[in-house]
Design a protein around this motif. Sequence first.
Motif, PDB file in Angstrom:
ATOM      1  N   LEU A   1       8.683  -5.111  -3.420  1.00 57.35           N
ATOM      2  CA  LEU A   1       7.815  -4.035  -2.938  1.00 57.35           C
ATOM      3  C   LEU A   1       8.010  -2.806  -3.825  1.00 57.35           C
ATOM      4  CD1 LEU A   1       8.622  -4.383   0.886  1.00 57.35           C
ATOM      5  CD2 LEU A   1       6.615  -5.276  -0.307  1.00 57.35           C
ATOM      6  N   ARG A   2       6.910  -2.176  -4.219  1.00 53.16           N
ATOM      7  CA  ARG A   2       6.963  -0.996  -5.089  1.00 53.16           C
ATOM      8  C   ARG A   2       6.202   0.159  -4.453  1.00 53.16           C
ATOM      9  NH1 ARG A   2       8.318  -2.547 -10.358  1.00 53.16           N
ATOM     10  NH2 ARG A   2       8.177  -4.797 -10.761  1.00 53.16           N
ATOM     11  N   GLY A   3       6.569   1.359  -4.884  1.00 51.34           N
ATOM     12  CA  GLY A   3       5.814   2.557  -4.507  1.00 51.34           C
ATOM     13  C   GLY A   3       5.688   2.767  -3.006  1.00 51.34           C
ATOM     14  N   VAL A   4       6.752   2.477  -2.269  1.00 53.41           N
ATOM     15  CA  VAL A   4       6.695   2.605  -0.805  1.00 53.41           C
ATOM     16  C   VAL A   4       6.967   4.059  -0.427  1.00 53.41           C
ATOM     17  CG1 VAL A   4       7.661   1.856   1.388  1.00 53.41           C
ATOM     18  CG2 VAL A   4       7.437   0.219  -0.500  1.00 53.41           C
ATOM     19  N   ASN A   5       6.017   4.665   0.256  1.00 51.08           N
ATOM     20  CA  ASN A   5       6.163   6.030   0.754  1.00 51.08           C
ATOM     21  C   ASN A   5       5.845   6.028   2.246  1.00 51.08           C
ATOM     22  OD1 ASN A   5       6.507   7.744  -1.848  1.00 51.08           O
ATOM     23  ND2 ASN A   5       4.724   6.466  -2.294  1.00 51.08           N
ATOM     24  N   ARG A   6       6.854   5.938   3.071  1.00 53.55           N
ATOM     25  CA  ARG A   6       6.650   5.862   4.511  1.00 53.55           C
ATOM     26  C   ARG A   6       7.741   6.676   5.214  1.00 53.55           C
ATOM     27  NH1 ARG A   6       2.120   4.972   5.504  1.00 53.55           N
ATOM     28  NH2 ARG A   6       2.615   4.341   7.641  1.00 53.55           N
ATOM     29  N   SER A   7       7.409   7.186   6.381  1.00 56.13           N
ATOM     30  CA  SER A   7       8.407   7.854   7.216  1.00 56.13           C
ATOM     31  C   SER A   7       8.380   7.222   8.600  1.00 56.13           C
ATOM     32  CB  SER A   7       8.123   9.357   7.314  1.00 56.13           C
ATOM     33  OG  SER A   7       6.845   9.585   7.884  1.00 56.13           O
ATOM     34  N   VAL A   8       9.534   7.265   9.270  1.00 56.71           N
ATOM     35  CA  VAL A   8       9.678   6.686  10.604  1.00 56.71           C
ATOM     36  C   VAL A   8      10.115   7.809  11.535  1.00 56.71           C
ATOM     37  CG1 VAL A   8      10.880   4.985  12.023  1.00 56.71           C
ATOM     38  CG2 VAL A   8      10.315   4.447   9.639  1.00 56.71           C
ATOM     39  N   LEU A   9       9.315   8.039  12.565  1.00 54.81           N
ATOM     40  CA  LEU A   9       9.561   9.160  13.456  1.00 54.81           C
ATOM     41  C   LEU A   9      10.221   8.703  14.750  1.00 54.81           C
ATOM     42  CD1 LEU A   9       6.120  10.992  13.047  1.00 54.81           C
ATOM     43  CD2 LEU A   9       8.221  11.303  11.706  1.00 54.81           C
TER      44      LEU A   9
END
Length: 671
Positions: A341-349
């Motif tokens: 997996l590349r370029g993963v931009n995620r946040s977990v709230l």
Amino acid sequence: MITLRDVTLRRGAKVLLDKVSVTLNPGEKVGLVGRNGAGKSTLFALFNGSLHEDSGEFSVPAHWQMAQVAQHMPETEEPATDFVVAGDTRLAAVRERLREAEARLEAAPEDADAGMAVAQAHADLHDAGEHDAVPRAQSLILGLGFRVQELDRPVNSFSGGWRMRLQLARALMSPSDLLLLDEPTNHLDLDALVWLEAWLQRYAGTLVVISHDREFLDAVTGVTLHIDQQKLVRYGGNYSAFESMRAEQLSQQQSAFARQQEKIAHLQKFIDRFKAKATKARQAQSRVKALERMEKIAPVLAEADFSFEFKEPANLPNPMLAISAGEFGYRADASPPTVILRGVNRSVLAGQRIGILGANGQGKSTLVKTIARDLPLLAGTLTEGKGLSIGYFAQQELDVLHAQSNPLEHMIRLARDVGPQAREQELRNFLGTFNFSGDMVNQAVGTMSGGEKARLVLAMMVWQRPNLLLLDEPTNHLDLATREALSVALNEFEGTVMLVSHDRALLRAVCDEFWLVGRGEVRPFDGDLDDYQRYLLDESRRLREEARANASASSLAAPAPAPGPAPGPAPAPAPTSGDGAARRKQDAQQRQQLAARLRPLRKELEAAESRMTQLQSARRDLEARLSTPLAPADIADAGRELKTVSEELQDLEERWLELSSEIEAAETAAS
């Protein structure tokens, strides 16, 4: 039909079924349900003939053919396609008869009976489906998630789970009047599971299936057999209908009324709370429906002998974690890292309920393992919130368990390492709430069932008081009652949940949003599970067409590169520039290129059709000739000629199917 009349079944001295009577009609699709240890596998053993009734009468039509998945791990260098083709027992028997007849004819060319046997065997081969056996087998293999380039790989080269998929394909290949499937979804991911559902819905025989996947049972079955307290009760309807009918029955039983009402009130409290929180339209509506189902079957849930809850987290950092330009994968020794997996931009709230979707091998477990700190992040940053506490359920429970240790030893180590400190009796009492009582707390984990190991992992997670739950296929070994208990516990949990599962009922009940892992990236999936199932079926169809097109291109030109990870939806073509005349010119050029590409394929297709017509006529003439009195030598010649014609016709039919698929795929891609 299958008939049980006053049947009693024992395992050793224990009576599992006591004077039960039931009838299953031809063509019915039956779900067999009940608690672990109730007798489901014992009843299967009666159906397949490996166990006989202790008393009463049991009958299955004598002419019925039965198919079931072999439970042993196949050990063979045989190619995957050949292994599955061999599951067609009727075809295998005819092939054996042909080999014997040809050996007789070779030994005695003047033997008229041998010549007739050869001719009859060739006719029987056609009736048994010899001409399309390989395409049928490969369709099953591809439907269960294998890639085109794996069709001829040796069976031994696959891992255990994939070899069990081949065993399933082999069972489906077998012509049968009765198909017995015991937990067929255990080794399947969601895309293969959806394909299997569609296949079983078309199956014309009688199906009896044991499964703990309620949505699978709902999709496939129309009758439910429930084993409980040594009785076998037939319900007309799928699993959801059975739940409703049984809930109504239980609500009328007053013996456990007070206990039920207390638990029903508890269920109703969190149902009301979470229904009020439903805000995201598509995903949240699925969850509301799941909670409404729980309202209807509350008596069934209250009757369950197992329930648990996660403790309130000590704190809730927000965000829980943030990923920026992340690269996920693994390193093997000194080799360069493998990036999935590349370029993963995620946040977990805090408080999010995230379902992680994606086909097998696309990186779901890699993503979860990296967040769980089992794998290092290859590039980018993964920032954890202050006070983040992770509860991790690994897909393989033994990843976090020690086979030689017992549950009490696991809990003592956990209390020492992560706290809180506790006395041994307190730990024993805690394990008792997860159904580890008496001597079970001293039983080695390696001797436990999959469901017991899963409950121990859940107990260890609850003790740690996490604020982020990472669950990778937590239901693989859980029975239906324990799955419902997990669903309730997750809905009451105050922290954040990230869930990988092929159990759609659990995903619907727990998750408010979904991430899709595929094509080397992680992105939001804007839809519910019904949308995802449609996406999976479309992707499976498109990938098969793409694989055929690649195979065709490699045979006509230079070898094509091996297919990469399963792609997501095909991107729309870029808009052309210029005015309408330029666009029309470009369209005309594309049509000319397509026509040039398809010209040799169409020419070969027409030649194949012409030759097939000639061969079909020749085969009819030979079969008619063999039906008239002939000299032994003439019979032998005609039999050999019929074999040659049949083999050439089979090859041409397979090639015709390939060419038709390639042409259709190319035309679809261009439209």
